[in-house]
Design a protein around this motif. Structure first.
Motif, PDB file in Angstrom:
ATOM      1  N   ALA A 240      11.919  -5.804  -5.999  1.00 29.86           N
ATOM      2  CA  ALA A 240      10.965  -5.406  -7.045  1.00 29.86           C
ATOM      3  C   ALA A 240      11.115  -3.911  -7.341  1.00 29.86           C
ATOM      4  O   ALA A 240      11.101  -3.494  -8.496  1.00 29.86           O
ATOM      5  CB  ALA A 240       9.541  -5.742  -6.616  1.00 29.86           C
ATOM      6  N   VAL A 241      11.285  -3.113  -6.288  1.00 27.68           N
ATOM      7  CA  VAL A 241      11.478  -1.662  -6.469  1.00 27.68           C
ATOM      8  C   VAL A 241      12.743  -1.424  -7.303  1.00 27.68           C
ATOM      9  O   VAL A 241      12.737  -0.654  -8.266  1.00 27.68           O
ATOM     10  CB  VAL A 241      11.615  -0.958  -5.095  1.00 27.68           C
ATOM     11  N   TYR A 242      13.804  -2.131  -6.928  1.00 30.84           N
ATOM     12  CA  TYR A 242      15.086  -1.953  -7.606  1.00 30.84           C
ATOM     13  C   TYR A 242      15.006  -2.353  -9.079  1.00 30.84           C
ATOM     14  O   TYR A 242      15.564  -1.674  -9.944  1.00 30.84           O
ATOM     15  CB  TYR A 242      16.159  -2.778  -6.896  1.00 30.84           C
ATOM     16  N   TYR A 243      14.323  -3.458  -9.379  1.00 31.81           N
ATOM     17  CA  TYR A 243      14.244  -3.904 -10.769  1.00 31.81           C
ATOM     18  C   TYR A 243      13.173  -3.165 -11.576  1.00 31.81           C
ATOM     19  O   TYR A 243      12.823  -3.574 -12.683  1.00 31.81           O
ATOM     20  CB  TYR A 243      14.162  -5.433 -10.865  1.00 31.81           C
ATOM     21  N   ILE A 244      12.650  -2.074 -11.006  1.00 34.02           N
ATOM     22  CA  ILE A 244      11.878  -1.097 -11.783  1.00 34.02           C
ATOM     23  C   ILE A 244      12.720   0.174 -11.957  1.00 34.02           C
ATOM     24  O   ILE A 244      12.948   0.647 -13.066  1.00 34.02           O
ATOM     25  CB  ILE A 244      10.540  -0.773 -11.077  1.00 34.02           C
ATOM     26  N   ILE A 245      13.211   0.695 -10.832  1.00 36.61           N
ATOM     27  CA  ILE A 245      13.940   1.975 -10.868  1.00 36.61           C
ATOM     28  C   ILE A 245      15.251   1.846 -11.653  1.00 36.61           C
ATOM     29  O   ILE A 245      15.575   2.672 -12.507  1.00 36.61           O
ATOM     30  CB  ILE A 245      14.194   2.474  -9.433  1.00 36.61           C
ATOM     31  N   GLN A 246      16.004   0.795 -11.359  1.00 38.80           N
ATOM     32  CA  GLN A 246      17.318   0.638 -12.011  1.00 38.80           C
ATOM     33  C   GLN A 246      17.187   0.461 -13.534  1.00 38.80           C
ATOM     34  O   GLN A 246      17.871   1.173 -14.278  1.00 38.80           O
ATOM     35  CB  GLN A 246      18.076  -0.495 -11.299  1.00 38.80           C
TER      36      GLN A 246
ATOM     37  N   ASP B  88       0.842  -1.197   0.000  1.00 38.25           N
ATOM     38  CA  ASP B  88       0.000   0.000   0.000  1.00 38.25           C
ATOM     39  C   ASP B  88       0.880   1.250   0.000  1.00 38.25           C
ATOM     40  O   ASP B  88       1.654   1.473   0.929  1.00 38.25           O
ATOM     41  CB  ASP B  88      -0.908  -0.026   1.244  1.00 38.25           C
ATOM     42  N   THR B  89       0.772   2.056  -1.046  1.00 39.32           N
ATOM     43  CA  THR B  89       1.595   3.262  -1.123  1.00 39.32           C
ATOM     44  C   THR B  89       0.736   4.526  -1.193  1.00 39.32           C
ATOM     45  O   THR B  89       1.219   5.576  -1.614  1.00 39.32           O
ATOM     46  CB  THR B  89       2.537   3.221  -2.351  1.00 39.32           C
ATOM     47  N   THR B  90      -0.531   4.412  -0.805  1.00 39.79           N
ATOM     48  CA  THR B  90      -1.367   5.617  -0.850  1.00 39.79           C
ATOM     49  C   THR B  90      -0.816   6.639   0.142  1.00 39.79           C
ATOM     50  O   THR B  90      -0.345   6.290   1.225  1.00 39.79           O
ATOM     51  CB  THR B  90      -2.842   5.310  -0.511  1.00 39.79           C
ATOM     52  N   LYS B  91      -0.867   7.872  -0.244  1.00 38.64           N
ATOM     53  CA  LYS B  91      -0.385   8.999   0.566  1.00 38.64           C
ATOM     54  C   LYS B  91       1.124   8.964   0.837  1.00 38.64           C
ATOM     55  O   LYS B  91       1.605   9.589   1.778  1.00 38.64           O
ATOM     56  CB  LYS B  91      -1.123   9.081   1.909  1.00 38.64           C
ATOM     57  N   VAL B  92       1.871   8.195   0.049  1.00 39.44           N
ATOM     58  CA  VAL B  92       3.335   8.197   0.202  1.00 39.44           C
ATOM     59  C   VAL B  92       3.932   9.063  -0.904  1.00 39.44           C
ATOM     60  O   VAL B  92       3.541   8.941  -2.069  1.00 39.44           O
ATOM     61  CB  VAL B  92       3.909   6.762   0.107  1.00 39.44           C
ATOM     62  N   GLU B  93       4.866   9.931  -0.545  1.00 33.71           N
ATOM     63  CA  GLU B  93       5.544  10.757  -1.550  1.00 33.71           C
ATOM     64  C   GLU B  93       6.632   9.934  -2.236  1.00 33.71           C
ATOM     65  O   GLU B  93       7.355   9.191  -1.571  1.00 33.71           O
ATOM     66  CB  GLU B  93       6.203  11.974  -0.878  1.00 33.71           C
ATOM     67  N   PRO B  94       6.770  10.059  -3.541  1.00 35.72           N
ATOM     68  CA  PRO B  94       7.827   9.292  -4.233  1.00 35.72           C
ATOM     69  C   PRO B  94       9.225   9.845  -3.947  1.00 35.72           C
ATOM     70  O   PRO B  94       9.382  11.028  -3.651  1.00 35.72           O
ATOM     71  CB  PRO B  94       7.479   9.470  -5.713  1.00 35.72           C
ATOM     72  N   THR B  95      10.236   8.959  -4.015  1.00 35.05           N
ATOM     73  CA  THR B  95      11.646   9.377  -3.913  1.00 35.05           C
ATOM     74  C   THR B  95      12.321   9.089  -5.246  1.00 35.05           C
ATOM     75  O   THR B  95      12.303   7.949  -5.708  1.00 35.05           O
ATOM     76  CB  THR B  95      12.370   8.586  -2.802  1.00 35.05           C
ATOM     77  N   TYR B  96      12.903  10.112  -5.850  1.00 31.68           N
ATOM     78  CA  TYR B  96      13.584   9.910  -7.130  1.00 31.68           C
ATOM     79  C   TYR B  96      15.101   9.929  -6.986  1.00 31.68           C
ATOM     80  O   TYR B  96      15.822   9.477  -7.861  1.00 31.68           O
ATOM     81  CB  TYR B  96      13.151  10.963  -8.151  1.00 31.68           C
ATOM     82  N   GLN B  97      15.591  10.527  -5.922  1.00 29.35           N
ATOM     83  CA  GLN B  97      17.038  10.546  -5.710  1.00 29.35           C
ATOM     84  C   GLN B  97      17.310  10.667  -4.214  1.00 29.35           C
ATOM     85  O   GLN B  97      16.453  11.139  -3.468  1.00 29.35           O
ATOM     86  CB  GLN B  97      17.701  11.672  -6.497  1.00 29.35           C
TER      87      GLN B  97
ATOM     88  N   LEU C 102       6.197   5.044 -10.822  1.00 30.04           N
ATOM     89  CA  LEU C 102       5.769   5.900  -9.716  1.00 30.04           C
ATOM     90  C   LEU C 102       5.533   5.072  -8.446  1.00 30.04           C
ATOM     91  O   LEU C 102       5.908   5.468  -7.346  1.00 30.04           O
ATOM     92  CB  LEU C 102       4.501   6.672 -10.110  1.00 30.04           C
ATOM     93  N   LYS C 103       4.924   3.915  -8.637  1.00 31.08           N
ATOM     94  CA  LYS C 103       4.680   3.014  -7.501  1.00 31.08           C
ATOM     95  C   LYS C 103       6.009   2.646  -6.826  1.00 31.08           C
ATOM     96  O   LYS C 103       6.130   2.638  -5.595  1.00 31.08           O
ATOM     97  CB  LYS C 103       3.971   1.757  -8.024  1.00 31.08           C
ATOM     98  N   ALA C 104       7.016   2.317  -7.638  1.00 32.10           N
ATOM     99  CA  ALA C 104       8.329   1.941  -7.092  1.00 32.10           C
ATOM    100  C   ALA C 104       8.978   3.115  -6.368  1.00 32.10           C
ATOM    101  O   ALA C 104       9.601   2.945  -5.311  1.00 32.10           O
ATOM    102  CB  ALA C 104       9.242   1.438  -8.211  1.00 32.10           C
ATOM    103  N   ALA C 105       8.835   4.318  -6.937  1.00 32.33           N
ATOM    104  CA  ALA C 105       9.431   5.503  -6.302  1.00 32.33           C
ATOM    105  C   ALA C 105       8.789   5.761  -4.940  1.00 32.33           C
ATOM    106  O   ALA C 105       9.458   6.192  -3.987  1.00 32.33           O
ATOM    107  CB  ALA C 105       9.278   6.715  -7.219  1.00 32.33           C
ATOM    108  N   LYS C 106       7.499   5.459  -4.824  1.00 27.14           N
ATOM    109  CA  LYS C 106       6.812   5.608  -3.528  1.00 27.14           C
ATOM    110  C   LYS C 106       7.271   4.525  -2.547  1.00 27.14           C
ATOM    111  O   LYS C 106       7.511   4.795  -1.375  1.00 27.14           O
ATOM    112  CB  LYS C 106       5.298   5.538  -3.728  1.00 27.14           C
ATOM    113  N   ALA C 107       7.386   3.301  -3.060  1.00 33.13           N
ATOM    114  CA  ALA C 107       7.845   2.206  -2.188  1.00 33.13           C
ATOM    115  C   ALA C 107       9.264   2.483  -1.697  1.00 33.13           C
ATOM    116  O   ALA C 107       9.633   2.124  -0.575  1.00 33.13           O
ATOM    117  CB  ALA C 107       7.784   0.884  -2.948  1.00 33.13           C
ATOM    118  N   ARG C 108      10.048   3.142  -2.526  1.00 29.21           N
ATOM    119  CA  ARG C 108      11.419   3.493  -2.133  1.00 29.21           C
ATOM    120  C   ARG C 108      11.393   4.390  -0.891  1.00 29.21           C
ATOM    121  O   ARG C 108      12.226   4.221   0.012  1.00 29.21           O
ATOM    122  CB  ARG C 108      12.119   4.207  -3.296  1.00 29.21           C
TER     123      ARG C 108
END
Lengths: 95, 458
Positions: free
Chosen positions: B291-297, A45-54, B360-366
């Protein structure tokens, strides 16, 4: 998520690959098994979670607008290209 | 680190390294290139020593670089056909710093092409063999560097770690390896793979050697915007009475080899006997890290590798007739199967219609993984885990099954997603004589403290 031949053609185009049919079939199977695995994320469940790009602690830093000498000059960079002519990279006909 | 001085000449160190490199190249296939100029460079160091001129902290020390580091010495191929013939017109900042201290390059080491892999089998030049067992993989992607140090050819070697590429081969071959905090060492002049997780690091025969290499190479570089102001060694004092965590979910994982589990339990017992408190942690989100890694990477790989098109770098296919087919034929011939998998998966998860569900899902899970580590490090100073669930596997065992190969990284990738440091260290051998490795994880900028802790546990 099923990978169709149409999806494979689209991905090959996006990736700029020209794949023969046997390689395309092999990659189709590979991609299907990878997608099955990464779809595991659906459980989370990732609702209301902000994404991390770096993960770099980024903050803006202003610097003086100075020119720094580069490590490589024009000729050295041109020498990396498979073909060059008159100080330019030579490419096949575009138009 | 054995450096050249009045009693040990650089020439004798370098000559021994070159002899061993040539001997083991025949059996283990470690190097893509050997430096024929190394002896001359060693003579130069010896001349300086004789004349009483200053020499650096690595005077005459033979070392190797992973072949994705740019240097004016030799061709930088990243073990990929598409880069064969590339003579770099510059030196990576890391290489520059090491050589300014007098280190002497012995050769460029083999890797999975573009560092895509966990076994060094995806190299265009063929696999590197495990240091202890020729029927097994070296690990990867920095397999050649790990084996070069394990066989004592060089005293240290460079690596890059995007998802475990230093720590896993270090543990497969029984050497020490550091994956520093994201941004600790400038990445300028190293072939990019996945920019949000790529870090440079080292293989060596002790934690003390890794400490020296970190103190030489860490620091900000105007040529790499993601490099951090130097923090390494600024806090020299080591924490007293540290709390050491271990991860319940890893210990209970059915995939974990019983001998690795026993080695880890042994280290926890040792830690307690030395006065450390050990704490069981539950980190349930780490189950999703792979799973997060094998999307983002792959997404970042697809972007970073789009520049290889037959126009600017080295290799161009002769089959292309017009500009479009030059692009596609060059990329089809120049990349390995595993490169293609990753580029295509990356383009899939980034493409319109799938971006939200995957990238986007993976970036949130990160974010959740980073938060979970932050919470853990509010309770403990460091976390002890396996590097990979198993010791070195057989050559050919996983190379045709991408998911089973990716599962090699299940315990190493969380570190990269969070940008935290980790040190892999040898922890004995299996009954059949294969090296076992563990890793110690810490919060950002705790690199030096981790190396000190590793010394306590070895």
């Amino acid at each position: 998520m099923e990978i169709t031949d149409e999806t494979m053609n689209h991905l090959a185009e996006l990736s700029n690959f020209s794949l023969d049919s046997s390689e395309k079939q092999a990659l189709k199977q590979d991609l299907a098994s990878i997608l099955r695995y990464i779809s595991k994320l659906d459980e989370l469940d990732t609702t209301k979670v902000e994404p991390t790009y770096q993960v770099f602690e980024m903050e803006n830093v202003w610097r003086a607008d100075d020119i720094f000498p580069q490590d490589a000059d024009r000729e050295a960079l041109l020498a990396l290209a498979p073909e060059s002519l008159e100080h330019q990279i030579k490419v096949p006909k575009v138009l | 680190m054995k450096i050249a001085d009045k009693s040990t000449s650089a020439v004798s160190l370098v000559k021994a390294a070159l002899d061993k490199a040539e001997k083991y190249q025949k059996t283990h296939h470690i190097f893509n290139w050997l430096n024929q100029d190394a002896l001359r460079q060693a003579e130069e160091i010896d001349r300086k020593i004789k004349n009483g001129e200053p020499v650096g902290r690595l005077a005459g020390v033979p070392y190797a670089i992973k072949d994705n580091y740019l240097s004016r010495q030799g061709e930088t191929t990243a073990s990929a056909k598409i880069l064969t013939g590339l003579s770099a017109p510059l030196d990576a900042t890391c290489v520059e710093k090491l050589e300014a201290e007098g280190a002497i390059l012995i050769g460029r080491t083999n890797l999975d092409a573009f560092a895509h892999g966990s076994s060094t089998e995806n190299s265009f030049f063929g696999p590197t063999k495990n240091a202890k067992d020729l029927s097994r993989v070296a690990g990867g992607s920095s397999g050649g560097s790990a084996v070069a140090v394990a066989l004592d050819i060089v005293q240290f070697a460079t690596g890059s770690d995007t998802g475990g590429s230093i720590r896993q081969p270090a543990s497969f071959n029984g050497v020490f390896g550091i994956k520093p905090t994201y941004g600790a060492i400038s990445r300028y002049g190293v072939v990019a793979m996945a920019s949000s997780t790529d870090v440079l690091g080292f293989f060596a025969q002790s934690a003390a050697d890794l400490d020296l290499l970190m103190s030489i190479t860490a620091g900000q570089d105007a040529k790499d915007q993601t490099s951090l102001p130097d923090f390494y060694g600024t806090k020299d004092e080591k924490l007293e009475k540290q709390k050491l965590g271990y991860v319940k979910e890893f210990m209970e994982s059915p995939a974990l080899d019983p001998e690795i589990k026993a080695a880890l339990e042994g280290k926890l017992t040792l830690a307690r006997s030395k006065g450390f408190e050990t704490v069981e942690l539950s980190l349930p989100t780490l189950e999703y890290a792979l799973a997060v890694y094998y999307i983002i990477q792959p997404a970042e790989v697809a972007s970073n590798l789009s520049r290889y098109d037959g126009i600017r770098y080295a290799f161009r296919s002769q089959k292309g007739k017009d500009i479009a087919s030059v692009f596609s034929q060059t990329r089809s011939e120049g990349f390995m199967r595993e490169n293609k998998r990753r580029i295509m998966i990356g383009n899939f998860v980034l493409s319109s219609g799938f971006y939200d569900a995957y990238f986007l899902k993976a970036a949130k899970a990160r974010t959740l993984i980073i938060d979970e580590f932050a919470k853990a490090f509010s309770k403990v100073d460091a976390i002890l885990t396996p590097v990979s669930p198993n010791p070195a596997f057989k050559l050919g065992e996983k190379v045709d099954d991408p998911v089973s190969m990716y599962l090699e990284d299940v315990m190493s990738v969380p570190v990269n997603l969070a940008g935290i440091p980790a040190v892999a260290f040898p922890a004995g051998e299996t009954k059949s004589g294969l090296p076992l490795g563990l890793q110690l994880l810490g919060p950002r900028r705790s690199d030096k403290n981790l190396l000190g802790l590793v010394e306590d546990l070895c």
